[in-house]
Write a protein that holds these residues in place. Structure first.
Motif, PDB file in Angstrom:
ATOM      1  N   LEU A 172       1.057  -1.255  -0.195  1.00 25.50           N
ATOM      2  CA  LEU A 172       0.015   0.174  -0.102  1.00 25.50           C
ATOM      3  C   LEU A 172       1.061   1.285   0.107  1.00 25.50           C
ATOM      4  O   LEU A 172       1.654   1.324   1.018  1.00 25.50           O
ATOM      5  CB  LEU A 172      -0.842   0.215   1.231  1.00 25.50           C
ATOM      6  CG  LEU A 172      -1.967  -0.961   1.236  1.00 25.50           C
ATOM      7  CD1 LEU A 172      -2.863  -0.724   2.612  1.00 25.50           C
ATOM      8  CD2 LEU A 172      -3.098  -0.836   0.125  1.00 25.50           C
ATOM      9  N   ASN A 173       0.850   2.215  -0.806  1.00 27.22           N
ATOM     10  CA  ASN A 173       1.306   3.421  -1.022  1.00 27.22           C
ATOM     11  C   ASN A 173       0.531   4.452  -1.163  1.00 27.22           C
ATOM     12  O   ASN A 173      -0.225   4.703  -1.987  1.00 27.22           O
ATOM     13  CB  ASN A 173       2.184   3.165  -2.261  1.00 27.22           C
ATOM     14  CG  ASN A 173       3.177   4.663  -2.311  1.00 27.22           C
ATOM     15  OD1 ASN A 173       3.021   5.501  -1.738  1.00 27.22           O
ATOM     16  ND2 ASN A 173       4.218   4.626  -3.344  1.00 27.22           N
ATOM     17  N   PHE A 174       0.335   5.375  -0.060  1.00 30.69           N
ATOM     18  CA  PHE A 174      -0.521   6.598  -0.229  1.00 30.69           C
ATOM     19  C   PHE A 174       0.552   7.867   0.428  1.00 30.69           C
ATOM     20  O   PHE A 174      -0.016   8.609   1.080  1.00 30.69           O
ATOM     21  CB  PHE A 174      -1.228   6.512   1.209  1.00 30.69           C
ATOM     22  CG  PHE A 174      -2.289   5.228   1.010  1.00 30.69           C
ATOM     23  CD1 PHE A 174      -3.534   5.289   0.036  1.00 30.69           C
ATOM     24  CD2 PHE A 174      -2.197   4.150   1.753  1.00 30.69           C
ATOM     25  CE1 PHE A 174      -4.232   4.138  -0.059  1.00 30.69           C
ATOM     26  CE2 PHE A 174      -3.261   2.995   1.599  1.00 30.69           C
ATOM     27  CZ  PHE A 174      -4.118   3.119   0.886  1.00 30.69           C
TER      28      PHE A 174
ATOM     29  N   THR B 127       4.409  -4.184   2.805  1.00 27.57           N
ATOM     30  CA  THR B 127       5.146  -2.775   2.537  1.00 27.57           C
ATOM     31  C   THR B 127       3.673  -1.821   2.871  1.00 27.57           C
ATOM     32  O   THR B 127       2.967  -1.875   1.867  1.00 27.57           O
ATOM     33  CB  THR B 127       5.554  -2.675   1.448  1.00 27.57           C
ATOM     34  OG1 THR B 127       6.654  -3.710   1.203  1.00 27.57           O
ATOM     35  CG2 THR B 127       6.194  -1.340   1.155  1.00 27.57           C
ATOM     36  N   LEU B 128       4.039  -0.702   3.643  1.00 21.01           N
ATOM     37  CA  LEU B 128       3.309   0.384   4.015  1.00 21.01           C
ATOM     38  C   LEU B 128       4.066   1.672   3.564  1.00 21.01           C
ATOM     39  O   LEU B 128       4.876   1.924   4.438  1.00 21.01           O
ATOM     40  CB  LEU B 128       2.565   0.338   5.297  1.00 21.01           C
ATOM     41  CG  LEU B 128       1.598   1.459   5.567  1.00 21.01           C
ATOM     42  CD1 LEU B 128       0.507   1.755   4.490  1.00 21.01           C
ATOM     43  CD2 LEU B 128       1.081   1.207   6.884  1.00 21.01           C
ATOM     44  N   ILE B 129       3.476   2.322   2.801  1.00 17.28           N
ATOM     45  CA  ILE B 129       4.095   3.710   2.655  1.00 17.28           C
ATOM     46  C   ILE B 129       3.252   4.789   2.862  1.00 17.28           C
ATOM     47  O   ILE B 129       2.249   5.042   2.134  1.00 17.28           O
ATOM     48  CB  ILE B 129       4.784   3.728   1.094  1.00 17.28           C
ATOM     49  CG1 ILE B 129       5.724   2.870   0.788  1.00 17.28           C
ATOM     50  CG2 ILE B 129       5.530   5.276   0.898  1.00 17.28           C
ATOM     51  CD1 ILE B 129       6.404   2.597  -0.572  1.00 17.28           C
ATOM     52  N   LEU B 130       3.604   5.745   3.809  1.00 17.52           N
ATOM     53  CA  LEU B 130       2.737   6.740   4.175  1.00 17.52           C
ATOM     54  C   LEU B 130       3.506   8.117   4.052  1.00 17.52           C
ATOM     55  O   LEU B 130       3.388   8.936   4.993  1.00 17.52           O
ATOM     56  CB  LEU B 130       2.066   6.825   5.444  1.00 17.52           C
ATOM     57  CG  LEU B 130       1.312   5.444   5.791  1.00 17.52           C
ATOM     58  CD1 LEU B 130       0.599   5.218   7.092  1.00 17.52           C
ATOM     59  CD2 LEU B 130      -0.043   5.604   4.871  1.00 17.52           C
TER      60      LEU B 130
ATOM     61  N   ASP C  17       7.277   3.056   5.610  1.00 20.43           N
ATOM     62  CA  ASP C  17       7.908   4.383   5.472  1.00 20.43           C
ATOM     63  C   ASP C  17       7.050   5.321   5.564  1.00 20.43           C
ATOM     64  O   ASP C  17       5.774   5.719   5.087  1.00 20.43           O
ATOM     65  CB  ASP C  17       8.162   4.354   3.866  1.00 20.43           C
ATOM     66  CG  ASP C  17       8.751   5.737   3.475  1.00 20.43           C
ATOM     67  OD1 ASP C  17       9.038   6.678   4.270  1.00 20.43           O
ATOM     68  OD2 ASP C  17       9.365   6.014   2.211  1.00 20.43           O
ATOM     69  N   VAL C  18       7.225   6.161   6.791  1.00 17.31           N
ATOM     70  CA  VAL C  18       6.312   7.341   7.189  1.00 17.31           C
ATOM     71  C   VAL C  18       7.296   8.806   7.181  1.00 17.31           C
ATOM     72  O   VAL C  18       7.298   9.581   7.964  1.00 17.31           O
ATOM     73  CB  VAL C  18       5.864   7.026   8.627  1.00 17.31           C
ATOM     74  CG1 VAL C  18       4.777   6.166   8.718  1.00 17.31           C
ATOM     75  CG2 VAL C  18       6.985   6.508   9.682  1.00 17.31           C
ATOM     76  N   SER C  19       8.143   8.761   6.265  1.00 16.04           N
ATOM     77  CA  SER C  19       9.082   9.913   6.146  1.00 16.04           C
ATOM     78  C   SER C  19       8.063  11.176   5.860  1.00 16.04           C
ATOM     79  O   SER C  19       7.081  10.994   5.222  1.00 16.04           O
ATOM     80  CB  SER C  19      10.241   9.479   5.156  1.00 16.04           C
ATOM     81  OG  SER C  19       9.552   9.453   3.893  1.00 16.04           O
ATOM     82  N   TRP C  20       8.606  12.423   6.151  1.00 16.37           N
ATOM     83  CA  TRP C  20       8.241  13.567   5.606  1.00 16.37           C
ATOM     84  C   TRP C  20       6.751  13.960   6.231  1.00 16.37           C
ATOM     85  O   TRP C  20       5.941  14.237   5.600  1.00 16.37           O
ATOM     86  CB  TRP C  20       8.087  13.661   4.187  1.00 16.37           C
ATOM     87  CG  TRP C  20       9.445  13.786   3.230  1.00 16.37           C
ATOM     88  CD1 TRP C  20      10.243  12.860   2.876  1.00 16.37           C
ATOM     89  CD2 TRP C  20      10.310  15.037   3.229  1.00 16.37           C
ATOM     90  NE1 TRP C  20      11.383  13.090   2.385  1.00 16.37           N
ATOM     91  CE2 TRP C  20      11.392  14.518   2.573  1.00 16.37           C
ATOM     92  CE3 TRP C  20      10.029  16.186   3.661  1.00 16.37           C
ATOM     93  CZ2 TRP C  20      12.373  15.724   2.219  1.00 16.37           C
ATOM     94  CZ3 TRP C  20      11.092  17.162   3.254  1.00 16.37           C
ATOM     95  CH2 TRP C  20      12.320  16.724   2.593  1.00 16.37           C
ATOM     96  N   ASN C  21       6.863  13.474   7.358  1.00 12.33           N
ATOM     97  CA  ASN C  21       5.741  13.866   8.270  1.00 12.33           C
ATOM     98  C   ASN C  21       6.025  14.826   9.325  1.00 12.33           C
ATOM     99  O   ASN C  21       6.899  15.484   9.199  1.00 12.33           O
ATOM    100  CB  ASN C  21       4.830  12.643   8.841  1.00 12.33           C
ATOM    101  CG  ASN C  21       3.999  11.787   7.784  1.00 12.33           C
ATOM    102  OD1 ASN C  21       2.673  12.343   7.595  1.00 12.33           O
ATOM    103  ND2 ASN C  21       4.776  10.819   7.250  1.00 12.33           N
TER     104      ASN C  21
END
Length: 796
Positions: A358-360, A381-384, A409-413
């Protein structure tokens, strides 16, 4: 030299010779021909002064309207020719008959209306005639000889079924078909495309989709449609158009670019494609118009593996969010990407989900997303990225039921973590975690997955790594770049660490123990830090300089001194400082030891040579001499009162009084003896000095007894000192008895020197030799002096 954009001619290689030809800068290599870039230069015709060896010629985005044989015939080695975005209206293929190496020809975006067919070089691999003004597809039968052709771009206002027959036997990788100017005919048209792996159809960007051409393709693997404008009325036209193209079993990849549609039509497209053999569906630049209502969607068993939607613009402001989120969350596919859409939420699937990816990215998800969601058990894999997540603790709670999750991946939050006593509840399966570009501090190390292997924390607010952190023994790769770390961390808590990225921090004095602590490290990036070039940095420089370039990837170019100013900007490998100036112990040893040795040496010499005694004697002698300088000259000339002063040991007085004195006095030699001539009231030393100075000669009776007498040694010292001061030969040495050298004390070095350097008279025991002895004594007084007697003093 101007920038590449402004430099029309350049080479693909690094060795250049620069020349000026008719005002044009030319760069060329001895290994290859020219690369000439004259795009966007407002040319109206092809320049006549092009280098004959030109291989790549870019004349795109100009105002060229005609192309003649003479324009390119002399460019026999030409391989690439770009003439797109000009004003060329007619093309005679024969203009390229001398360009036998031509491989790439781009004539797209011109005003071509006709083409004159002639044989063309068979080396051509890329031919683009799209986006012109052709009424019918510009296909020459000679194109059938282009056996190496890989890309073919065409365009026309109308098509016929056999238009592509001349190239039907060619195995093309891609056909681009421009249908922007296509207008619908009364009868439905057909177009047969026999062999191509990819078909790209471009339609008019501002017209509703109305193409009704039956296009059939053999072995089509990838279909791409650009500029699709739909509403509820013409949605079926698109689906009918796709029927012939999507039926083949080989079509795996379907892409829609610049699609503007209603939500209802979009759902119909999804429903149409769901049972098709398409495996990858991509939609770029999607705009949703009119309204969004809940639509019925049946999730048939599908071969679709991945749906990617990037850049959604929603022109519907009031709608049912559940209708949108439910459609996507319940999809029975493996991979879903919805990025740059500004969705504010995503629902948890109602039943066990098939999602593995999932890529959001770049939405507006908050910390509430997927909370208490127990149906994403297969998710790997989860990209947020680029959402609005703020609490790292809640992010960990989000994952606790994602039992298969490996990469997050929860970068750039805007993530923070300040729960020092709280235990984060990460999924135990997470091995890759990207927390970069957030607002995390040192406490983040207390909230990490237990089996983490790859951790990205760059661009946060980390100042140090807490020493009491545990549970990171599996970590293999750590990125801490662009933080505020002041020290290079060791691997005490990172026992498996093999890759460390820690550049762009505040490290000034990295420890040289790093490489001893991190035995498994195989890649280190620690450059671009404010290194303080001082003694403390020497060992680190030596250590990093000894490892291979594969380990220290950015060494030496990224390692520069920041302080002191005299070294600012200098590479660390060029910084050198001596061992002595850096090693305090060595510096102390270097300074103290020689001083200590000198002090010991002086002490030994003082003891050995009886230096205090000599200093005292010098002082007394100096005082006496000072008094002597105060005596008037006339009186000074009358100070000699004796021919000789005799110095002897009391044990030898019998020989002196019975033998020496009588013999000398009968020769009218006036003798000074201490027992009869020392002045009462004066010190012994002063009397000795006065007697020596008032005597023409000083006689020393040497014997073992003399050696043992300290006063005799005083008298010898002053007499010898007077010898150098007066510059006369006033010493007479008489050896009464032999003196073994080993009996002379070490401190009487002056006596040793006199006996070794001067002639002495030895008293013979045989009487027949004593006459010669006395003759030598008398000869020593061969100068007559005016001696002042006591009577003379009285008369004076």
């Amino acid at each position: 030299m101007t920038k590449d954009k402004e430099s029309p001619i350049r080479s693909r290689h690094s060795v250049y010779i620069v020349a000026l030809v008719f005002g044009t800068i030319i760069q060329f290599s001895v290994e290859s021909g020219f690369v000439v870039d004259m795009s966007k230069t407002s040319l109206t015709h092809v320049p006549k002064d092009l280098p004959p060896k030109t291989e790549v010629l870019d004349l795109s985005q100009n105002n060229i309207s005609e192309l003649h044989l003479s324009d390119v015939s002399f460019l026999s080695g030409l391989k690439v020719l770009r003439l797109s975005h000009n004003r060329i209206q007619g093309l005679d293929v024969s203009v390229f008959k001398f360009n036998r190496d031509l491989e790439y020809l781009d004539l797209s975006h011109n005003q071509l209306q006709k083409i004159s067919c002639h044989p063309i070089t068979t080396s051509l691999k890329h031919l683009d005639l799209s986006f012109n003004d052709f009424g019918a597809l510009p296909i020459c039968k000679e194109f059938g000889n282009l056996t190496q052709l890989d890309f073919l771009g065409l365009g026309a206002a109308k098509v016929q079924q056999l238009d592509l027959l001349p190239v039907a036997h060619l195995h093309l990788s891609c056909i681009l078909l421009d249908l922007e100017d296509y207008y619908m005919q009364e009868e439905k048209e057909s177009l047969q495309i026999l062999n191509t792996k990819k078909l790209h159809l471009v339609f008019h960007p501002n017209s509703f989709f109305s193409v009704q051409v039956n296009i059939s393709v053999n072995s089509l693997g990838c279909l791409q449609l650009t500029n699709i404008k739909l509403n509820d009325d013409n949605c079926q036209v698109l689906l009918k158009f796709l029927s012939g193209l999507t039926g083949g079993p080989t079509l795996l990849n379907f892409t829609l670019n610049h699609m503007k549609t209603t939500w209802k039509c979009l759902v119909k497209v999804f429903q149409f494609l769901w049972p098709k053999p398409v495996e990858y569906l991509n939609i770029y630049n999607l705009t949703i118009v009119e309204k969004i209502d809940e639509e019925v969607f049946t999730y048939y068993k599908t071969t679709l593996k991945a749906l990617k939607i990037e850049d959604i613009t929603n022109e519907v402001f009031i709608f049912s969010q559940a209708a949108v989120y439910t459609l996507f969350s319940e999809m029975n596919i493996l991979m879903l990407t919805i990025s740059d859409t500004r969705f504010i939420h995503m629902l948890c699937p109602q039943g066990p989900s098939t999602f593995k990816f999932l890529n959001f990215t770049q939405n507006a998800f908050t910390d509430s997303v997927f909370q208490n969601c127990g149906t994403l058990t297969r998710l790997e894999t989860l990209i947020l990225q680029k959402n609005e997540l703020k609490d790292l603790f809640k992010t960990s709670l989000m994952t606790k039921d994602m039992l298969s999750l490996e990469t997050l991946d929860v970068s750039w939050n805007s993530l923070e973590y300040d729960r020092y006593n709280g235990n984060c509840s990460w999924a135990g399966s997470i091995v890759v975690l990207n927390l970069s570009s957030n607002a995390l501090t040192d406490s983040v190390f207390r909230c990490l997955p237990p089996r983490i292997k790859v951790l990205d924390l760059h661009n946060n607010r980390i100042r140090s790594i807490p020493k009491d952190v545990t549970g990171l023994g599996t970590l293999q790769e750590l990125n801490l770049a662009s933080n505020s770390l002041a020290h290079l961390p060791g691997c005490g808590i990172f026992s498996s660490l093999s890759i460390l990225i820690i550049d762009y921090n505040s490290i000034s004095n990295p420890s040289a123990d790093f490489f001893q602590s991190c035995q498994k490290i195989r890649s280190l990036k620690a450059g671009n830090n404010p290194f303080q070039c001082s003694c403390e940095l020497r060992e680190f420089i030596q250590s990093v300089g000894q490892v291979s370039s594969e380990v220290a990837e950015d060494w030496p170019d990224s390692y520069k001194c920041d302080y002191p100013e005299s070294y600012k900007g200098a590479l660390l490998k060029d910084f050198h400082v001596s061992e002595l100036s850096c090693n305090t112990a060595l510096l102390i040893v270097t300074i103290v030891v020689p001083g200590l040795v000198l002090a010991v040496t002086v002490t030994v010499l003082c003891i050995y040579l009886d230096l205090p005694w000599y200093l005292r004697m010098v002082c007394l002698w100096t005082q006496t001499r000072r008094r002597a300088r105060n005596v008037p000259l006339e009186e000074l000339q009358r100070t000699l009162q004796f021919h000789a002063f005799i110095s002897y040991s009391g044990h030898d007085s019998a020989w002196v009084k019975n033998e020496l004195v009588p013999c000398l006095e009968k020769e009218n030699i006036r003798i000074c003896l201490h027992e009869r001539n020392f002045v009462a009231g004066k010190s012994i030393v002063e009397n000795i000095i006065n007697c020596i100075e008032k005597s023409y000669k000083s006689i020393f009776v040497l014997s073992p007894n003399f050696v043992q007498s300290e006063w005799c040694h005083y008298e010898l010292y002053f007499a010898h000192h007077n010898l150098f001061h007066e510059g006369s030969n006033n010493l007479i040495l008489i050896l009464l008895e032999p003196i073994p050298q080993n009996t002379i004390p070490d401190r009487y070095h002056r006596l040793r020197a006199l006996m070794a350097q001067r002639t002495y008279l030895e008293w013979p025991k045989e009487k027949n030799k004593q006459g010669l002895f006395w003759a030598n004594i008398r000869a020593a007084f061969n100068i007559k002096l005016r001696l002042v007697t006591e009577n003379d003093d009285v008369k004076g």
